[in-house]
Structure formats: structure tokens, C-alpha cells
Design a protein around this motif. Structure first.
Motif, PDB file in Angstrom:
ATOM      1  N   PHE A  48       0.828  -1.201   0.000  1.00 40.34           N
ATOM      2  CA  PHE A  48       0.000   0.000   0.000  1.00 40.34           C
ATOM      3  C   PHE A  48       0.860   1.246   0.000  1.00 40.34           C
ATOM      4  N   ILE A  49       0.224   2.354  -0.377  1.00 41.83           N
ATOM      5  CA  ILE A  49       0.775   3.689  -0.233  1.00 41.83           C
ATOM      6  C   ILE A  49      -0.040   4.381   0.862  1.00 41.83           C
ATOM      7  N   MET A  50       0.636   4.979   1.849  1.00 38.86           N
ATOM      8  CA  MET A  50      -0.060   5.592   2.967  1.00 38.86           C
ATOM      9  C   MET A  50       0.112   7.104   2.931  1.00 38.86           C
ATOM     10  N   LYS A  93      -4.232  -2.895  -8.119  1.00 40.39           N
ATOM     11  CA  LYS A  93      -3.745  -3.904  -7.182  1.00 40.39           C
ATOM     12  C   LYS A  93      -3.297  -3.324  -5.846  1.00 40.39           C
ATOM     13  N   ILE A  94      -2.623  -2.209  -5.875  1.00 36.95           N
ATOM     14  CA  ILE A  94      -2.015  -1.655  -4.665  1.00 36.95           C
ATOM     15  C   ILE A  94      -3.086  -1.060  -3.745  1.00 36.95           C
ATOM     16  N   GLY A  95      -2.872  -1.176  -2.436  1.00 33.30           N
ATOM     17  CA  GLY A  95      -3.776  -0.573  -1.472  1.00 33.30           C
ATOM     18  C   GLY A  95      -3.492   0.904  -1.280  1.00 33.30           C
ATOM     19  N   VAL A  96      -4.507   1.640  -0.821  1.00 29.90           N
ATOM     20  CA  VAL A  96      -4.392   3.070  -0.568  1.00 29.90           C
ATOM     21  C   VAL A  96      -4.879   3.336   0.850  1.00 29.90           C
ATOM     22  N   VAL A  97      -4.015   3.907   1.687  1.00 26.54           N
ATOM     23  CA  VAL A  97      -4.353   4.172   3.090  1.00 26.54           C
ATOM     24  C   VAL A  97      -4.364   5.681   3.309  1.00 26.54           C
ATOM     25  N   ALA A  98      -5.462   6.200   3.818  1.00 23.96           N
ATOM     26  CA  ALA A  98      -5.585   7.631   4.105  1.00 23.96           C
ATOM     27  C   ALA A  98      -5.625   7.852   5.613  1.00 23.96           C
ATOM     28  N   THR A  99      -4.920   8.869   6.063  1.00 18.73           N
ATOM     29  CA  THR A  99      -4.942   9.266   7.467  1.00 18.73           C
ATOM     30  C   THR A  99      -6.161  10.135   7.725  1.00 18.73           C
ATOM     31  N   MET A 100      -6.978   9.716   8.675  1.00 17.39           N
ATOM     32  CA  MET A 100      -8.151  10.509   9.062  1.00 17.39           C
ATOM     33  C   MET A 100      -8.260  10.473  10.576  1.00 17.39           C
ATOM     34  N   SER A 101      -8.364  11.646  11.179  1.00 18.03           N
ATOM     35  CA  SER A 101      -8.319  11.766  12.625  1.00 18.03           C
ATOM     36  C   SER A 101      -9.694  11.628  13.259  1.00 18.03           C
ATOM     37  N   THR A 102      -9.738  10.914  14.377  1.00 16.75           N
ATOM     38  CA  THR A 102     -10.972  10.826  15.144  1.00 16.75           C
ATOM     39  C   THR A 102     -11.372  12.194  15.706  1.00 16.75           C
ATOM     40  N   LEU A 103     -10.418  13.135  15.753  1.00 14.94           N
ATOM     41  CA  LEU A 103     -10.727  14.498  16.184  1.00 14.94           C
ATOM     42  C   LEU A 103     -11.522  15.238  15.128  1.00 14.94           C
ATOM     43  N   LYS A 122     -12.191  -0.437  -4.859  1.00 15.64           N
ATOM     44  CA  LYS A 122     -12.514  -1.853  -5.112  1.00 15.64           C
ATOM     45  C   LYS A 122     -11.905  -2.773  -4.054  1.00 15.64           C
ATOM     46  N   GLY A 123     -12.102  -2.377  -2.781  1.00 11.24           N
ATOM     47  CA  GLY A 123     -11.647  -3.233  -1.683  1.00 11.24           C
ATOM     48  C   GLY A 123     -10.204  -3.053  -1.304  1.00 11.24           C
ATOM     49  N   ARG A 124      -9.599  -1.952  -1.709  1.00 14.68           N
ATOM     50  CA  ARG A 124      -8.168  -1.761  -1.431  1.00 14.68           C
ATOM     51  C   ARG A 124      -7.914  -0.526  -0.565  1.00 14.68           C
ATOM     52  N   PHE A 125      -8.906  -0.103   0.199  1.00 14.85           N
ATOM     53  CA  PHE A 125      -8.756   1.100   1.012  1.00 14.85           C
ATOM     54  C   PHE A 125      -8.407   0.754   2.454  1.00 14.85           C
ATOM     55  N   GLY A 126      -7.581   1.610   3.060  1.00 13.66           N
ATOM     56  CA  GLY A 126      -7.246   1.474   4.461  1.00 13.66           C
ATOM     57  C   GLY A 126      -7.359   2.811   5.170  1.00 13.66           C
TER      58      GLY A 126
END
Length: 433
Positions: A48-50, A93-103, A122-126
Motif C-alpha cells: 500500500f501507499i499511505m 492492485k495496490i492498497g491506498v491508506v488515508a490518514t483521518m483523525s478521530t478528532l 474496489k476493496g483496497r482502502f485502508g
């Protein structure tokens, strides 16, 4: 055959390495530069890319935003969610991760956004779960100060459990798409959750269809004991600075013990250690490149400003050539502890130099020498992988190519990283080995 390990990349939707020979000129705002980056990583087989993020413009260093804007450290930044959607649409194919704050998000809005992004990807999110660690961020959301760190983690525990309820508010088979009865969804299988907790109250149900993964992949960085516990109970992947083999092994072993104690399979919790390889065609050239950059006064100031922003401690007030006093913070205590290396008698200047390679020696050299070193480290630590980064997450196409077209093929020749994807979702990819 050696045991393979995972690769991911840590970056942000911010200014590229704009003031160097090989740059995009500091105008990456339509996202195309980072789409190209993700495509290079996909060809190389990264998990993944974060996309990192913060919710404020820091003034922690020198009580001013000068260093942060001068060096484009904390801003400008784009919102990671639209970039995640763009990357997800352009890759397969590669996953994608996004930073999101609970704040920064009410739980319902974040759960809905994650579901939408997982469909687009398509099921590749984090989701990189953060609570935010800066009072200036709190002041952008109607508060004077952040809650204490322990309270933030308690709130995060409830927040994640609430999101899980929302993602489960549509039962299996709720979407029927029955043309004969003109019925898209069965209302009897979509139900309110009626959550009333200590910190949050949400009726539900979610008004998006169930996401391909059921829930996003969870990524978390927890260095303090409380942070480690939260990560071990929650995360699919945990990111941590690489600070030498003994500390890396202790961290991973501790996370696995905590995960098992929480009733989880420890093999389902992947620890990614952050490293910043410096590559060149010869060892001397790589060392020269390292020394030119990391021994500069500019690098020292950028490092101190950066660590100040995440710890809410003004490091401009300390003597560079003296040992740091023992410090605590309501910010990121784990980041502070990793940087300070308490008890080792190092001066602040030495700590800055150590951070240049994230505390792991042997990652300066040729692609083959660095690949050999990473394989040896993983064997001694036990797994699970590395999160590639660059100083202050600033990248250019030369560095991306050095990693994806130089280091990764050297790893693949040794059987250390994947050569093809075999799974369709990000969570499955992370659990492949």
C-alpha cells in the motif's frame, strides 16, 4: 527459500522535493504526480501507499510557523481522502491508506467516507487511525486543548467500535436488486445501531452499501504502552520507526503478545518499520549524498521543527550539544521516546543525525547492499516488513525510481518481496504471508 516480507510507502499530499535538481517544481496539487508514484509502486508489488496528514499549521518550533512554511513541512497539504480516491481509480492492485483523525470527523461521517472510498478503490482502502496530538489541531475544532492522551485513546476505542457497528448495520444479503419486485435493498436487513456510549451517540444505520472488505484495513502507529495496546487490539498494520534490531524485535514481540492477549491471531497484525534508504551506484556516492544532506544546518532545523510539531515541545530551546532532559508530552509520546533514545547519553545533535536513517544502519549504499541488509534485519527481527519513506516525506521521481526500479528488484532477486499480487483486497494482501 527466505521468508518474504511486505513493503509499503509513507508519504503525504504535500509539496514534492521541490527545491532540488530532480523535482516536480512544488506544484503537485492535481494529484497526478502521486498517481504516477503509486503506479510505480504497484509495478514493484508494494502492499500500500499511505497518505499522512495533520489538521493544523504548527507553531511549536520557536513559537512561530516560519520554519514550517519556509520549508513546507506542515503545509501546504491537500486532504488525503480525494487523493486516495484518485489513486484507487487509477490503480488495480495496490492498497491506498488515508490518514483521518478521530478528532476531525464525526464517526458517522468517517464511516460513510471509508465505505465510499473502499468502493472506489474496489476493496483496497485502508484507514490510518490517528487521534491527533496537537493543541493547535484541537483549536480548529472548537476546543482550547486536546483531551489527555489516555482519554484520547479511550475515545478512539469507542470510536472504532462505533464505526464497526455502522459498517455492520447492513446485514448480508441486504442488497437484493430484484427487478421483478422493483426492490433494490431489503429494508428489514438495514437497521439502526442506536449507539449510546460514554463519548458518542449515533442512531445509524449507515446510508451506504456494505464495502467490499466489510471494513477498511486498519493502520495505526502506537509507540507508548497505551498506544501499543490500542494498536494490538485494533490494527491490521502497525507502523513504527526502525531504531535498531533489538528495539525493533522488542516492539514486534510485544505487539504480538498484546494481540494474542486480546484474542487475536498475532500473524494478522503486521508491523511495518519506517526506513529511509539512501541509494546510489556506489557505496561512496551514497555516503556522499547522505552526508551532504543530513549534515546541513537546514536539515537540523527541519528535523527539530518536525519533531516539535508532533510532540508539542519546542526543541529550539535546547542546546544542540547537550543531552536532552527527560521529557513527557500530551502529544505523541511514542514519537518523542523513539527520537530521544532515553538513557543512551546522546546529545540533541546526535539524535538528529540518528533520525536521518531512522536509527537503522546499513541502509545507505547500492541497491544490492541495502537489499541484503534489509533481508538480514527482517530475519533477525522476525518480520513483517518496511515502510519506505524519505526525509520529511518529500519525494522526487529519481528517488521513486531508485526504490522501485533499483532496490525492489534487488529484493525480488533474493526472494524477499513479492513479484506479483495474488489477492484482491488490501487486508488479504497484508495477510498473504
Amino acid at each position: 527459500m527466505p521468508k518474504p516480507f511486505h513493503l509499503a510507502w509513507f508519504m503525504n499530499f504535500a509539496v514534492d522535493d521541490w527545491n532540488t535538481t530532480y523535482s516536480a517544481g512544488g506544484k503537485p496539487w492535481d494529484g497526478s504526480f502521486y498517481v504516477d508514484m503509486a503506479l510505480s509502486m504497484e509495478r514493484a508489488g508494494f502492499d500500500f501507499i499511505m497518505i499522512e496528514d495533520t489538521l493544523m499549521m504548527s507553531e511549536a518550533y520557536g513559537e512561530s510557523s516560519e520554519a514550517y512554511l519556509k520549508y513546507a513541512l506542515m503545509g501546504p497539504k491537500g486532504d488525503p481522502a480525494p487523493l486516495a480516491a484518485l489513486i484507487g481509480q487509477k490503480t488495480s492492485k495496490i492498497g491506498v491508506v488515508a490518514t483521518m483523525s478521530t478528532l476531525g470527523y464525526p464517526p458517522f461521517m468517517l464511516a460513510r467516507l471509508c465505505a465510499t472510498l473502499d468502493h472506489i478503490c474496489k476493496g483496497r482502502f485502508g484507514w490510518n487511525i490517528v487521534t491527533s496530538g496537537e493543541d493547535l489541531a484541537a483549536q480548529n475544532f472548537g476546543m482550547d486543548h486536546l483531551p489527555p492522551r489516555e482519554v484520547r485513546y479511550e475515545m478512539a476505542d469507542e470510536y472504532v467500535q462505533l464505526c464497526l457497528k455502522l459498517w455492520s448495520s447492513w446485514e448480508p444479503g441486504a442488497v437484493v436488486r430484484d427487478q421483478a419486485t422493483n426492490t433494490y435493498a431489503d429494508y428489514t436487513k438495514v437497521k439502526p445501531i442506536n449507539h449510546e456510549g460514554k463519548y458518542f451517540k449515533v442512531r445509524g444505520p449507515l446510508n451506504t452499501t456494505p464495502m467490499p472488505q466489510g471494513r477498511p484495513a486498519f493502520v495505526q502507529a502506537g509507540g507508548s504502552p497505551r498506544g501499543r495496546q490500542f494498536a494490538a487490539e485494533t490494527a491490521d498494520s502497525i507502523i513504527v520507526a526502525a531504531t535498531g534490531i533489538p528495539a525493533m524485535k522488542e516492539f514486534r514481540d510485544d505487539i504480538r503478545r498484546r494481540a494474542e492477549g486480546a484474542g487475536r491471531n498475532p500473524d494478522d497484525v503486521k508491523v511495518f518499520f519506517i526506513v529511509q534508504p539512501i541509494l546510489a551506484e556506489t557505496m561512496d556516492e551514497a555516503k556522499d549524498r547522505h552526508d551532504r544532506y543530513f549534515n546541513s544546518d537546514t536539515y537540523i532545523e527541519m528535523t527539530l521543527a518536525s519533531i516539535s510539531s508532533v510532540t508539542d515541545i519546542d526543541f529550539s530551546k535546547f542546546d544542540l550539544d547537550a543531552e536532552l532532559p527527560r521529557l513527557t508530552t500530551n502529544g505523541e509520546q511514542g514519537s518523542l521516546d523513539a527520537f530521544a533514545q532515553w538513557g543512551k547519553g546522546k546529545t540533541l545533535r546526535q539524535l538528529v543525525k540518528d533520525r536521518a536513517t531512522r536509527g537503522l544502519d546499513g541502509v545507505i549504499g547500492t541497491p544490492d547492499s541495502v537489499a541484503e541488509r534489509l533481508g538480514d534485519v527482517m530475519e533477525q527481527v522476525g518480520g513483517d516488513g518496511f515502510l519506505i519513506s524519505s526525509p520529511f516525506q518529500k519525494v522526487n521521481r529519481q528517488y521513486i525510481n531508485q526504490i522501485c526500479e533499483g532496490l525492489v528488484p534487488a529484493l525480488q532477486r533474493r526472494g524477499l518481496t513479492r513479484t506479483t499480487y495474488t489477492k484482491s483486497t488490501l487486508r488479504e494482501t497484508m495477510r498473504e504471508f
